[in-house]
Design an enzyme around this catalytic site. Sequence first.
Site, PDB file in Angstrom:
ATOM      1  N   TYR A  68     -19.496  -9.672   5.831  1.00  0.00           N
ATOM      2  CA  TYR A  68     -19.400  -8.785   4.654  1.00  0.00           C
ATOM      3  C   TYR A  68     -20.661  -7.948   4.485  1.00  0.00           C
ATOM      4  O   TYR A  68     -20.604  -6.781   4.096  1.00  0.00           O
ATOM      5  CB  TYR A  68     -19.075  -9.597   3.393  1.00  0.00           C
ATOM      6  N   HIS A 120      -7.705  -5.418  -4.414  1.00  0.00           N
ATOM      7  CA  HIS A 120      -8.388  -6.482  -3.671  1.00  0.00           C
ATOM      8  C   HIS A 120      -9.883  -6.528  -3.953  1.00  0.00           C
ATOM      9  O   HIS A 120     -10.653  -7.036  -3.142  1.00  0.00           O
ATOM     10  CB  HIS A 120      -8.131  -6.305  -2.161  1.00  0.00           C
ATOM     11  N   THR A 197      -1.305   2.246   5.302  1.00  0.00           N
ATOM     12  CA  THR A 197      -1.190   0.789   5.194  1.00  0.00           C
ATOM     13  C   THR A 197      -0.088   0.291   6.108  1.00  0.00           C
ATOM     14  O   THR A 197       0.956   0.906   6.265  1.00  0.00           O
ATOM     15  CB  THR A 197      -0.922   0.330   3.738  1.00  0.00           C
ATOM     16  N   ALA A 240      -4.340  10.499   7.317  1.00  0.00           N
ATOM     17  CA  ALA A 240      -4.607  10.853   5.915  1.00  0.00           C
ATOM     18  C   ALA A 240      -5.507  12.080   5.836  1.00  0.00           C
ATOM     19  O   ALA A 240      -5.320  12.953   4.979  1.00  0.00           O
ATOM     20  CB  ALA A 240      -5.277   9.665   5.223  1.00  0.00           C
TER      21      ALA A 240
HETATM   22  C1  BV8 Z   1      -1.960 -13.903  -2.972  1.00  0.00           C
HETATM   23  C2  BV8 Z   1      -9.955  -7.969   0.721  1.00  0.00           C
HETATM   24  C3  BV8 Z   1      -1.160 -15.616  -4.390  1.00  0.00           C
HETATM   25  C4  BV8 Z   1     -10.807  -8.776   1.661  1.00  0.00           C
HETATM   26  C5  BV8 Z   1      -7.663  -8.278   1.565  1.00  0.00           C
HETATM   27  C6  BV8 Z   1       4.024 -13.241  -0.227  1.00  0.00           C
HETATM   28  C7  BV8 Z   1       3.589 -13.155  -1.551  1.00  0.00           C
HETATM   29  C8  BV8 Z   1       2.281 -13.454  -1.894  1.00  0.00           C
HETATM   30  C9  BV8 Z   1       1.354 -13.823  -0.904  1.00  0.00           C
HETATM   31  C10 BV8 Z   1       1.775 -13.896   0.404  1.00  0.00           C
HETATM   32  C11 BV8 Z   1       3.104 -13.603   0.743  1.00  0.00           C
HETATM   33  N1  BV8 Z   1       3.204 -13.764   2.073  1.00  0.00           N
HETATM   34  C12 BV8 Z   1       2.010 -14.114   2.586  1.00  0.00           C
HETATM   35  C13 BV8 Z   1       1.123 -14.216   1.602  1.00  0.00           C
HETATM   36  C14 BV8 Z   1      -0.261 -14.607   1.749  1.00  0.00           C
HETATM   37  C15 BV8 Z   1      -1.186 -13.409   1.985  1.00  0.00           C
HETATM   38  C16 BV8 Z   1      -0.628 -12.392   2.947  1.00  0.00           C
HETATM   39  O1  BV8 Z   1      -0.086 -11.374   2.544  1.00  0.00           O
HETATM   40  N2  BV8 Z   1      -0.789 -12.652   4.227  1.00  0.00           N
HETATM   41  C17 BV8 Z   1      -0.377 -11.710   5.238  1.00  0.00           C
HETATM   42  C18 BV8 Z   1      -1.368 -11.761   6.405  1.00  0.00           C
HETATM   43  C19 BV8 Z   1       1.029 -12.082   5.662  1.00  0.00           C
HETATM   44  N3  BV8 Z   1      -1.509 -12.768   0.741  1.00  0.00           N
HETATM   45  C20 BV8 Z   1      -2.523 -13.263   0.016  1.00  0.00           C
HETATM   46  O2  BV8 Z   1      -3.139 -14.273   0.319  1.00  0.00           O
HETATM   47  C21 BV8 Z   1      -2.891 -12.527  -1.247  1.00  0.00           C
HETATM   48  N4  BV8 Z   1      -3.025 -13.458  -2.324  1.00  0.00           N
HETATM   49  O3  BV8 Z   1      -0.864 -13.550  -2.711  1.00  0.00           O
HETATM   50  O4  BV8 Z   1      -2.257 -14.822  -3.962  1.00  0.00           O
HETATM   51  C22 BV8 Z   1      -1.250 -16.862  -3.550  1.00  0.00           C
HETATM   52  C23 BV8 Z   1      -2.274 -17.750  -3.829  1.00  0.00           C
HETATM   53  C24 BV8 Z   1      -2.330 -18.940  -3.082  1.00  0.00           C
HETATM   54  C25 BV8 Z   1      -1.393 -19.199  -2.077  1.00  0.00           C
HETATM   55  C26 BV8 Z   1      -0.388 -18.260  -1.787  1.00  0.00           C
HETATM   56  C27 BV8 Z   1      -0.323 -17.079  -2.528  1.00  0.00           C
HETATM   57  C28 BV8 Z   1      -4.246 -11.854  -1.103  1.00  0.00           C
HETATM   58  C29 BV8 Z   1      -4.155 -10.713  -0.123  1.00  0.00           C
HETATM   59  C30 BV8 Z   1      -5.468  -9.903  -0.185  1.00  0.00           C
HETATM   60  C31 BV8 Z   1      -6.363 -10.270   0.977  1.00  0.00           C
HETATM   61  N5  BV8 Z   1      -7.559  -9.428   0.961  1.00  0.00           N
HETATM   62  N6  BV8 Z   1      -8.753  -7.494   1.430  1.00  0.00           N
HETATM   63  C32 BV8 Z   1     -11.474  -7.911   2.699  1.00  0.00           C
HETATM   64  O5  BV8 Z   1     -11.295  -6.686   2.689  1.00  0.00           O
HETATM   65  O6  BV8 Z   1     -12.186  -8.491   3.535  1.00  0.00           O
HETATM   66  S1  BV8 Z   1      -6.385  -7.732   2.489  1.00  0.00           S
HETATM   67  C33 BV8 Z   1      -7.021  -6.669   3.650  1.00  0.00           C
HETATM   68  O7  BV8 Z   1      -6.130  -6.639   4.701  1.00  0.00           O
HETATM   69  C34 BV8 Z   1      -7.093  -5.269   3.166  1.00  0.00           C
HETATM   70  O8  BV8 Z   1      -7.492  -5.152   1.834  1.00  0.00           O
HETATM   71  C35 BV8 Z   1      -5.713  -4.768   3.376  1.00  0.00           C
HETATM   72  O9  BV8 Z   1      -4.916  -4.982   2.261  1.00  0.00           O
HETATM   73  C36 BV8 Z   1      -5.212  -5.666   4.470  1.00  0.00           C
HETATM   74  C37 BV8 Z   1      -5.033  -4.861   5.714  1.00  0.00           C
HETATM   75  O10 BV8 Z   1      -3.904  -4.106   5.453  1.00  0.00           O
HETATM   76  P1  BV8 Z   1      -3.957  -2.513   5.528  1.00  0.00           P
HETATM   77  O11 BV8 Z   1      -4.780  -1.976   4.438  1.00  0.00           O
HETATM   78  O12 BV8 Z   1      -2.566  -2.068   5.636  1.00  0.00           O
HETATM   79  O13 BV8 Z   1      -4.725  -2.199   6.827  1.00  0.00           O
HETATM   80  P2  BV8 Z   1      -4.230  -2.429   8.263  1.00  0.00           P
HETATM   81  O14 BV8 Z   1      -5.431  -2.421   9.104  1.00  0.00           O
HETATM   82  O15 BV8 Z   1      -3.296  -3.593   8.274  1.00  0.00           O
HETATM   83  O16 BV8 Z   1      -3.330  -1.147   8.586  1.00  0.00           O
HETATM   84  C38 BV8 Z   1      -3.934   0.130   8.657  1.00  0.00           C
HETATM   85  C39 BV8 Z   1      -2.779   1.107   8.685  1.00  0.00           C
HETATM   86  O17 BV8 Z   1      -3.348   2.398   8.642  1.00  0.00           O
HETATM   87  C40 BV8 Z   1      -1.959   1.024   9.953  1.00  0.00           C
HETATM   88  O18 BV8 Z   1      -0.580   1.104   9.631  1.00  0.00           O
HETATM   89  C41 BV8 Z   1      -2.389   2.280  10.739  1.00  0.00           C
HETATM   90  O19 BV8 Z   1      -1.323   2.826  11.491  1.00  0.00           O
HETATM   91  C42 BV8 Z   1      -2.768   3.219   9.649  1.00  0.00           C
HETATM   92  N7  BV8 Z   1      -3.798   4.193   9.985  1.00  0.00           N
HETATM   93  C43 BV8 Z   1      -4.790   4.081  10.894  1.00  0.00           C
HETATM   94  N8  BV8 Z   1      -5.533   5.214  10.874  1.00  0.00           N
HETATM   95  C44 BV8 Z   1      -5.003   6.023   9.923  1.00  0.00           C
HETATM   96  C45 BV8 Z   1      -3.889   5.382   9.361  1.00  0.00           C
HETATM   97  N9  BV8 Z   1      -3.153   5.939   8.384  1.00  0.00           N
HETATM   98  C46 BV8 Z   1      -3.510   7.172   7.966  1.00  0.00           C
HETATM   99  N10 BV8 Z   1      -4.566   7.852   8.459  1.00  0.00           N
HETATM  100  C47 BV8 Z   1      -5.320   7.310   9.434  1.00  0.00           C
HETATM  101  N11 BV8 Z   1      -6.375   8.004   9.932  1.00  0.00           N
END
Ligand code: BV8
Length: 257
Positions: A68, A120, A197, A240
Site C-alpha cells: 500500500y 472502497h 470495471t 476512458a
Molecule cells: C463485502 C480496495 C460483505 C482495496 C477493493 C457477493 C456479495 C458480496 C460479497 C461477495 C460476493 N461475492 C464475492 C464476494 C466477496 C468479495 C468479492 O467480490 N470477491 C470477488 C473477487 C469475487 N467482495 C468483498 O469482499 C466486498 N465486501 O462484500 O462485504 C461481506 C463481508 C464478509 C464476508 C462476505 C461478504 C469488498 C470488496 C472490496 C475489495 N476492495 N479495493 C484496494 O484497492 O487494495 S476491490 C478492488 O478490486 C478495486 O477497488 C476494484 O473494485 C477491484 C478491481 O476491480 P476493477 O475496478 O473492475 O478493476 P479490474 O482491474 O478488475 O478491471 C479493470 C477493467 O478496466 C477491465 O475490465 C479493463 O478491461 C478495463 N480497462 C483497462 N484499461 C482501461 C479500461 N477501461 C477503460 N479505459 C482504460 N484505459
Amino acid sequence: MSNQCERAVELLSGARRVVALTGAGMSQESGVPTFRDAQTGLWERYDPTELATAAAFQHNPARVFGWYLWRWQLVRKVAPHAGHRALAALVRAFDELVVVTQNVDGLHRRAGSPDVTELHGSIDAFRCFDQGHPYDPAGLESLELPESGEVQPPECHVCGSPVRPGVVWFGEFLPQDALERACRVVTECDALLVIGTSALVYPAADLPNLGLSSGATVIEINPQRTPLTPRVRLSWPASAGAALPALSAALGQPVAP
Ligand code: BV8
C-alpha cells in the site's frame, strides 16, 4: 465523431440524472495499474485479492503495508487524465452527475468532480487496525522502499496497534453510507455510465443490475468485454481517456487533452 459517441449522445439526450460507476480502468491512463493487469515489479508474484485482506495484513503486515505504501507513493505522483477531467466537465451537461467509484486513488476529486462516492475507501486515509484511530502519513511519502518491498507498519500514536490503509479489504463491509447512497442514486438515475470495471467485485458489481432493473439506460465504456457487456444498451469499446473527452466535447463541454 465515432458511431458509439453519436449513439451515446442520442441515448443521453433527455437524461437529467446520470451516474458514472468507475473501476480501476478509469485510472489506467493516469499510470495506476489495474487489478487485472499483472502486478508490476515487486508484486507480480502476488494476487491482489490475497494482499487486500485483513488476514494477509495480520499474517504479514510488512508485506501488505509495503504494497500500500508503494501504491500510495505512486498515486501521489500521478495526475488525473483528460477522461477524469471530462467526467468533471460533464456535470454541466446534466441536472446531476454522481461519480460512484471503486477506486481508492482520489483522482476523481482531484479532477474536480464535485460529487464522488468512494465505495472502497481511500488510500490516502490511514488508520490503526484495532480501533480506527486516524494516522497522519506525513513523512511516509519520501520513505525509500527496501528491495523486499516490505515495510513494517508504524504504530498508532493513541493505542499502539499497527497502522493500515483506509481502504475496504476483501471480506470487509463497504461503508454503509457510501453503499446506500450508491444504491439510491443508481436506482433514481436516467443513465448509468459503467467505466473501466471488470464488473467482478461485489457488491459494486451488482450496481449495474440495479440500474438495469430500475430502467436506467446503461452505457459501458471498456476496451474489453465484461460479464455486463451483453446486457448494456451501448457497449463502447474504447479507453476512458479517449471516450469521455469525445463525449464531453459532443455534449458541449470540451476539455483540454
Ligand atoms: C463485502 C480496495 C460483505 C482495496 C477493493 C457477493 C456479495 C458480496 C460479497 C461477495 C460476493 N461475492 C464475492 C464476494 C466477496 C468479495 C468479492 O467480490 N470477491 C470477488 C473477487 C469475487 N467482495 C468483498 O469482499 C466486498 N465486501 O462484500 O462485504 C461481506 C463481508 C464478509 C464476508 C462476505 C461478504 C469488498 C470488496 C472490496 C475489495 N476492495 N479495493 C484496494 O484497492 O487494495 S476491490 C478492488 O478490486 C478495486 O477497488 C476494484 O473494485 C477491484 C478491481 O476491480 P476493477 O475496478 O473492475 O478493476 P479490474 O482491474 O478488475 O478491471 C479493470 C477493467 O478496466 C477491465 O475490465 C479493463 O478491461 C478495463 N480497462 C483497462 N484499461 C482501461 C479500461 N477501461 C477503460 N479505459 C482504460 N484505459
